[in-house]
Design a protein around this motif. Structure first.
Motif, PDB file in Angstrom:
ATOM      1  N   GLY A   1       0.839  -1.310  -0.075  1.00  0.00           N
ATOM      2  CA  GLY A   1      -0.008   0.009  -0.027  1.00  0.00           C
ATOM      3  C   GLY A   1       0.865   1.179   0.153  1.00  0.00           C
ATOM      4  O   GLY A   1       0.126   2.381  -0.007  1.00  0.00           O
ATOM      5  N   GLU A   2       2.129   1.049  -0.027  1.00  0.00           N
ATOM      6  CA  GLU A   2       2.923   2.276   0.013  1.00  0.00           C
ATOM      7  C   GLU A   2       3.304   3.126  -1.315  1.00  0.00           C
ATOM      8  O   GLU A   2       3.520   4.163  -1.349  1.00  0.00           O
ATOM      9  N   SER A   3       3.005   2.304  -2.347  1.00  0.00           N
ATOM     10  CA  SER A   3       3.260   2.868  -3.454  1.00  0.00           C
ATOM     11  C   SER A   3       2.116   2.855  -4.425  1.00  0.00           C
ATOM     12  O   SER A   3       1.210   2.029  -4.524  1.00  0.00           O
ATOM     13  N   THR A   4       1.626   4.017  -4.999  1.00  0.00           N
ATOM     14  CA  THR A   4       0.589   4.024  -5.820  1.00  0.00           C
ATOM     15  C   THR A   4       0.617   4.710  -7.306  1.00  0.00           C
ATOM     16  O   THR A   4       1.810   5.437  -7.379  1.00  0.00           O
ATOM     17  N   ASN A   5      -0.249   4.540  -8.193  1.00  0.00           N
ATOM     18  CA  ASN A   5      -0.163   5.117  -9.635  1.00  0.00           C
ATOM     19  C   ASN A   5      -1.548   5.470  -9.821  1.00  0.00           C
ATOM     20  O   ASN A   5      -2.433   4.764  -9.790  1.00  0.00           O
ATOM     21  N   TYR A   6      -1.610   6.631 -10.828  1.00  0.00           N
ATOM     22  CA  TYR A   6      -2.947   7.049 -11.209  1.00  0.00           C
ATOM     23  C   TYR A   6      -3.125   7.407 -12.683  1.00  0.00           C
ATOM     24  O   TYR A   6      -1.879   7.940 -13.095  1.00  0.00           O
TER      25      TYR A   6
END
Length: 123
Positions: A55-60
């Motif tokens: 859950g520490e890295s996200t992309n949109y």
């Protein structure tokens, strides 16, 4: 074969909000990068957002940056997509699936798709 169940879709007016949920059935999501994807009528599926296993890295996708937020609660075996300031162009069936990664936000090869949840944004 992974089995994920999407829920939370519905009909909202432009500017409204929805929170989608992606729940695992029969397995744990703790070690998987997960993505949200959507498909509008006549269009190919597109990546919306992906999140790492921790859950520490996200992309949109550029089209949803600043409006959508992806998160996960591994203790509940669930991934969420909070959608704010919805636009008519967000109308689509939304699916969750295992992703290749976060920066490479694309479903893994050979996976199957669930029923998805319909999001309709209209006046």
């Amino acid at each position: 074969q992974l089995h994920l169940v999407e829920s939370g879709g519905g009909l909202v007016q432009p500017g409204g909000s929805l929170r989608l949920s992606c729940a695992a059935s029969g397995f744990t999501l703790e070690y998987y990068a997960i993505g949200w994807f959507r498909q509008a009528p006549g269009k190919e599926r597109e990546g919306v957002s992906c999140i790492s296993s921790s859950g520490e890295s996200t992309n949109y996708a550029d089209s949803v940056k600043g409006r959508f937020t992806i998160s996960r609660d591994n203790a509940k075996n669930t991934v969420y997509l909070q959608m704010n300031s919805l636009k008519p162009e967000d109308t689509a069936v939304y699916y969750c699936a295992e992703s290749i990664g976060v920066r490479v936000c694309r479903p893994t090869t050979g996976g199957s798709w669930g029923q998805g949840t319909q999001v309709t944004v209209s006046s």
